[in-house]
Design an enzyme around this catalytic site. Structure first.
Site, PDB file in Angstrom:
ATOM      1  N   HIS A   1      25.145  10.105 -16.398  1.00  0.00           N
ATOM      2  CA  HIS A   1      23.844   9.574 -15.984  1.00  0.00           C
ATOM      3  C   HIS A   1      23.815   8.072 -16.211  1.00  0.00           C
ATOM      4  O   HIS A   1      24.109   7.599 -17.307  1.00  0.00           O
ATOM      5  CB  HIS A   1      22.742  10.243 -16.809  1.00  0.00           C
ATOM      6  CG  HIS A   1      21.350   9.920 -16.353  1.00  0.00           C
ATOM      7  ND1 HIS A   1      20.672  10.693 -15.431  1.00  0.00           N
ATOM      8  CD2 HIS A   1      20.516   8.904 -16.669  1.00  0.00           C
ATOM      9  CE1 HIS A   1      19.474  10.171 -15.219  1.00  0.00           C
ATOM     10  NE2 HIS A   1      19.347   9.080 -15.957  1.00  0.00           N
ATOM     11  N   ASP A   2      23.460   7.342 -15.172  1.00  0.00           N
ATOM     12  CA  ASP A   2      23.355   5.893 -15.309  1.00  0.00           C
ATOM     13  C   ASP A   2      21.913   5.509 -15.606  1.00  0.00           C
ATOM     14  O   ASP A   2      20.982   5.993 -14.954  1.00  0.00           O
ATOM     15  CB  ASP A   2      23.863   5.202 -14.039  1.00  0.00           C
ATOM     16  CG  ASP A   2      25.361   5.420 -13.848  1.00  0.00           C
ATOM     17  OD1 ASP A   2      26.074   5.491 -14.865  1.00  0.00           O
ATOM     18  OD2 ASP A   2      25.809   5.544 -12.696  1.00  0.00           O
ATOM     19  N   GLU A   3      21.758   4.658 -16.582  1.00  0.00           N
ATOM     20  CA  GLU A   3      20.454   4.273 -17.115  1.00  0.00           C
ATOM     21  C   GLU A   3      19.449   3.889 -16.036  1.00  0.00           C
ATOM     22  O   GLU A   3      19.766   3.164 -15.097  1.00  0.00           O
ATOM     23  CB  GLU A   3      20.638   3.072 -18.046  1.00  0.00           C
ATOM     24  CG  GLU A   3      19.363   2.527 -18.625  1.00  0.00           C
ATOM     25  CD  GLU A   3      19.635   1.320 -19.531  1.00  0.00           C
ATOM     26  OE1 GLU A   3      20.642   0.626 -19.314  1.00  0.00           O
ATOM     27  OE2 GLU A   3      18.843   1.097 -20.442  1.00  0.00           O
ATOM     28  N   CYS A   4      18.224   4.395 -16.194  1.00  0.00           N
ATOM     29  CA  CYS A   4      17.102   3.979 -15.358  1.00  0.00           C
ATOM     30  C   CYS A   4      15.886   3.976 -16.256  1.00  0.00           C
ATOM     31  O   CYS A   4      15.216   4.988 -16.406  1.00  0.00           O
ATOM     32  CB  CYS A   4      16.914   4.944 -14.189  1.00  0.00           C
ATOM     33  SG  CYS A   4      15.416   4.608 -13.244  1.00  0.00           S
TER      34      CYS A   4
ATOM     35  N   CYS B   1      15.611   9.920 -11.388  1.00  0.00           N
ATOM     36  CA  CYS B   1      16.490   9.809 -12.558  1.00  0.00           C
ATOM     37  C   CYS B   1      16.081  10.715 -13.720  1.00  0.00           C
ATOM     38  O   CYS B   1      16.894  11.502 -14.200  1.00  0.00           O
ATOM     39  CB  CYS B   1      16.593   8.353 -12.989  1.00  0.00           C
ATOM     40  SG  CYS B   1      17.269   7.314 -11.667  1.00  0.00           S
TER      41      CYS B   1
ATOM     42  N   GLY C   1      19.666   0.134 -13.129  1.00  0.00           N
ATOM     43  CA  GLY C   1      19.463  -0.236 -11.727  1.00  0.00           C
ATOM     44  C   GLY C   1      20.767  -0.437 -10.976  1.00  0.00           C
ATOM     45  O   GLY C   1      20.973  -1.476 -10.375  1.00  0.00           O
ATOM     46  N   ARG C   2      21.637   0.569 -11.017  1.00  0.00           N
ATOM     47  CA  ARG C   2      22.967   0.486 -10.407  1.00  0.00           C
ATOM     48  C   ARG C   2      23.743  -0.725 -10.929  1.00  0.00           C
ATOM     49  O   ARG C   2      24.444  -1.401 -10.184  1.00  0.00           O
ATOM     50  CB  ARG C   2      22.866   0.409  -8.888  1.00  0.00           C
ATOM     51  CG  ARG C   2      22.254   1.638  -8.294  1.00  0.00           C
ATOM     52  CD  ARG C   2      22.483   1.648  -6.800  1.00  0.00           C
ATOM     53  NE  ARG C   2      21.457   2.445  -6.161  1.00  0.00           N
ATOM     54  CZ  ARG C   2      20.855   2.129  -5.031  1.00  0.00           C
ATOM     55  NH1 ARG C   2      21.192   1.036  -4.383  1.00  0.00           N
ATOM     56  NH2 ARG C   2      19.946   2.908  -4.516  1.00  0.00           N
TER      57      ARG C   2
ATOM     58  N   ASP D   1      25.498  -1.507  -4.768  1.00  0.00           N
ATOM     59  CA  ASP D   1      25.717  -0.826  -6.045  1.00  0.00           C
ATOM     60  C   ASP D   1      26.775  -1.607  -6.817  1.00  0.00           C
ATOM     61  O   ASP D   1      27.769  -2.028  -6.239  1.00  0.00           O
ATOM     62  CB  ASP D   1      26.228   0.596  -5.742  1.00  0.00           C
ATOM     63  CG  ASP D   1      26.049   1.555  -6.894  1.00  0.00           C
ATOM     64  OD1 ASP D   1      26.357   1.172  -8.032  1.00  0.00           O
ATOM     65  OD2 ASP D   1      25.610   2.701  -6.648  1.00  0.00           O
TER      66      ASP D   1
ATOM     67  N   ARG E   1      27.810  -0.310  -9.968  1.00  0.00           N
ATOM     68  CA  ARG E   1      28.181   0.540 -11.107  1.00  0.00           C
ATOM     69  C   ARG E   1      29.681   0.769 -11.174  1.00  0.00           C
ATOM     70  O   ARG E   1      30.226   0.972 -12.232  1.00  0.00           O
ATOM     71  CB  ARG E   1      27.467   1.893 -11.019  1.00  0.00           C
ATOM     72  CG  ARG E   1      26.026   1.809 -11.426  1.00  0.00           C
ATOM     73  CD  ARG E   1      25.321   3.111 -11.218  1.00  0.00           C
ATOM     74  NE  ARG E   1      25.163   3.423  -9.801  1.00  0.00           N
ATOM     75  CZ  ARG E   1      24.615   4.530  -9.340  1.00  0.00           C
ATOM     76  NH1 ARG E   1      24.184   5.443 -10.179  1.00  0.00           N
ATOM     77  NH2 ARG E   1      24.484   4.738  -8.049  1.00  0.00           N
TER      78      ARG E   1
ATOM     79  N   LYS F   1      30.774   9.317  -8.153  1.00  0.00           N
ATOM     80  CA  LYS F   1      31.115   9.907  -9.453  1.00  0.00           C
ATOM     81  C   LYS F   1      32.113  11.040  -9.272  1.00  0.00           C
ATOM     82  O   LYS F   1      33.105  11.133 -10.004  1.00  0.00           O
ATOM     83  CB  LYS F   1      29.845  10.411 -10.161  1.00  0.00           C
ATOM     84  CG  LYS F   1      28.927   9.295 -10.616  1.00  0.00           C
ATOM     85  CD  LYS F   1      27.641   9.861 -11.208  1.00  0.00           C
ATOM     86  CE  LYS F   1      26.669   8.738 -11.558  1.00  0.00           C
ATOM     87  NZ  LYS F   1      25.335   9.270 -11.926  1.00  0.00           N
TER      88      LYS F   1
HETATM   89 ZN   LIG Z   1      15.822   5.737 -11.339  1.00  0.00          ZN
END
Ligand SMILES: [Zn+2]
Length: 452
Positions: free
Chosen positions: A278-281, A294, A324-325, A363, A365, A392
């Site tokens: 999971h990427d931070e949001c 998210c 935020g990507r 993006d 990331r 991913k």
């Molecule tokens: Zn989000």
């Protein structure tokens, strides 16, 4: 060559780090002088690290099979001759450490007392730790430095863990709701009647082995070093002056792992593993903002992980600080405005275009480094991947990890305003077991206006 030379009289008159002339490294004091809060540190000259000459610096053999052969990562600023990396510990928080020193609140010579800080759960060592090119962006030995390098620590090397592992109870309203509605059942082992999930959690700081990071991104190490140097405003001169230093502690956020069940089971391909990366949001994860999926996706994955553990499996959430990507929240909020103010309103067909207009890319990331953490955990197979992202999926399978089922977010968990994002992602090839929206569908405004 001696490194302890030429303390200059005042910080205002010394060359800056981008014009490295006299290598000014102060002598180490015999003992730290006491520093009172509010008292400026007793230093009046800039300390450069852009020249070789670290007498006593221990070598790093990245990817070696044992900690002893690999050698410790020494990013300390307390004894600069011992440094064998570029940058310093704590990722982006290294700047706060500098502020604490500048404010006189922290002695620059402070060494961590690691008594009782050892991991609650042993991770590895696993064969992946020494398979060439498997792990390039974290230190697999980062959790066990107090044991693995006890001799070096006793000899005065300031070696700091880059990984910490502990236990926690996590309590989320969505999990309590799942208990109340009967989707989850308390068992007192993985989930209490009060809705607390028992987890092992690990915090991981980035440690980059530059030659292999460059390989992952398909560029030369020289180009990677030069661009990192230039695009951080010349923050780390050693990137271009010290090719002998191959490890970089970048000033970026790291990762946090939440493990549901026995951490050792992660490495056993016979034990069912449910996982989400999971990427931070911050907006959704923490504050419940409804423009994206998210937090619903995260809490859905946690529910899946708890169920997996209760079935005799193990669950893993790997949470990456890539807000935020990895464009950051300022860019993200600018994009939200651009999406909602554009002619025709917030539509899925313009979703990626608006990001690209503001950020220059869709993006940042770059999932190339992401699978490292799975290899650190010894993972060979993910039975249930809770993610729609093809980037991913491709990164994980491309790194040699098998993926069984892909689990998408149930429709009822998607907030109305996040429909734009979901449609855009599905049209762009993200995984969905349902219908992919067509061009007409993507043109329909589905997001709220700014004044709604
Ligand atoms: Zn989000």
């Amino acid at each position: 060559m001696s490194v302890d030379t030429v303390p200059t009289p005042s910080s205002a008159s010394v060359p800056t780090a981008s014009q490295p002339s006299p290598d000014a490294v102060p002598p180490e004091p015999a003992a730290p002088s006491p520093t009172l809060p509010g008292t400026p540190p007793p230093r009046s000259h800039i300390r450069l690290t852009s020249h070789a000459g670290g007498f006593g610096a221990l070598p790093i053999q990245w990817g070696a099979a044992t900690a002893a052969e690999r050698g410790p990562v020494v990013g300390t600023t307390t004894k600069r001759a011992h440094r064998n990396v570029i940058g310093t510990h704590s990722g982006s928080y290294s700047v706060y450490r500098a502020l604490a020193v500048a404010a006189g609140a922290l002695s620059p010579h402070h060494k961590a007392d690691l008594t009782n800080t050892s991991p609650t759960d042993a991770i590895g060592p696993y064969p992946q730790w020494s398979e060439p090119g498997r792990i390039v962006s974290l230190d697999p030995w980062g959790a066990v430095v107090a044991d693995a390098f006890a001799t070096e620590l006793a000899a005065g090397y300031d070696i700091r863990p880059t990984i910490a592992i502990t236990k926690a109870h996590v309590i989320l309203p969505e999990v309590i709701e799942a208990l109340q509605s009967g989707r989850l059942k308390a068992d007192g082992k993985f989930l209490t009647a009060g809705g607390a999930a028992m987890v092992t959690k690990a915090a991981i700081e980035p440690v980059w082995y530059l030659p292999a990071v460059a390989q992952r991104f398909g560029c030369s190490e020289t180009d990677l070093r030069r661009v990192l140097f230039e695009e951080t405003g010349g923050m780390y001169p050693e990137l271009v002056t010290r090719s002998d230093l191959e490890v970089f502690l970048p000033p970026i956020g790291g990762q946090t792992l939440y493990i549901f069940g026995n951490a050792r089971d992660l490495a056993n391909p016979e034990v069912e593993l449910t996982a989400r990366i999971h990427d931070e949001c911050n907006g959704s994860d923490v504050f419940g903002s409804d423009i994206c999926t998210c937090r619903p996706y995260l809490t859905h994955a946690i529910e899946e992980c708890i169920q997996g553990a209760q079935r005799g499996g193990v669950g893993l959430i790997a949470y990456s600080r890539k807000e935020g990507r990895a464009l950051g929240e300022v860019t993200k909020f600018l994009v939200y405005n651009a999406r909602k103010r554009q002619v025709g309103g917030d539509t899925a067909d313009q979703y990626f275009a608006r990001t690209e207009c503001v950020a220059g890319v869709q993006d940042m990331r770059f999932q190339e480094l992401m699978p490292d953490v799975f290899h650190w955990l010894g993972i060979r197979k993910i039975h249930r991947l809770v993610s729609m992202s093809n980037m991913k999926f491709d990164a994980i399978t491309g790194s040699g990890i098998e993926i069984g089922t892909r689990v998408n977010i149930p429709d009822e968990l998607i907030p109305a305003d996040a429909r734009v994002e979901m449609d855009a992602k599905m049209a762009a090839g993200y995984f969905t077991p349902g219908a992919v929206p067509d061009a007409e569908e993507l043109k329909k405004a589905k997001g709220r206006g700014l004044d709604q």
